[in-house]
Scaffold this active site. Sequence first.
Site: not given
Length: 256
Positions: A138, A151
């Site tokens: 990401s 995350y």
Amino acid sequence: MLKGKTALVTGSTSGIGFAIAKALAQQGAHIVLNGFGDADTPKAQIEALGVRAEYHGADMSKPDQIEDMMKFAASKFGRVDILVNNAGIQHVAKVEDFPTERWDAILAINLTSAFHTTRLAIPAMREANWGRIINVASAHGLVASAQKSAYVAAKHGIVGLTKSVALETATTGVTCNAISPGWVLTALVQKQIDDRAAREGISALQAQNELLGEKQPSLQFTTVEQLGGLAVFLSSPAADQVRGVAWAMDGGWTAQ
Ligand code: NAD
């Protein structure tokens, strides 16, 4: 281009994982699907492309189920040639309020599962002297945002894992790379848009525009089809010497 190869894509019943599975199938690869929810529809859509598709419902937070999935793939297709570690979840909260079980789940699904699939896939790839490991990281594998500690930690971790595995396989035909998307309009992001709209009393469209405006200079979502195209490129001979990168496809997010 990928005729006769087998690709296993974790978390491929929806979103980015399904699009990557489809793009690889369009190049002739057989597919092992994984993920929660309806598996019959994605499986039928892959089979309609003229390749074989199998489904295994392993929970990526459970190492014994991951082992079972890798054995299942080998029993159906001989080995996994292309491993795409894509399954992932999100939870948004300040670190001091972060539910500890959510932290554990995010680390297990978004990071540790890739360690298990990778360690189990590599021996057969080495033997064949060909393999592709593609980790869906990401923009949050490269930079951080507030309220996403688990995350961001997991995605930075998977970029590190990518580099280590790339070095360990550097003299072989096995490559390991990461893909780092910015905002992509999938269920995972739709939830964040809906939460923001409810919190701020604005429309979903306004919340969507705010989300893009904050982070993504192109002001456009990255599409799942574009990410599928990148996975195909990384699986191609042109990418033989692409090793250990975290390739951003983020509308300029991490260029800032
Ligand atoms: P999604 O929610 O549409 O898909 C997630 C997939 O993972 C689904 O198939 C789901 O069933 C599966 N999954 C969830 N928990 C699982 C578990 N325990 N075991 C097995 N499968 C499980 O989300 P998405 O946006 O397509 O996300 C895919 C990946 O892309 C994730 O790793 C995510 O972090 C990453 N990503 C997404 C974006 C974005 O903007 N959507 C941006 C950057 C990175």
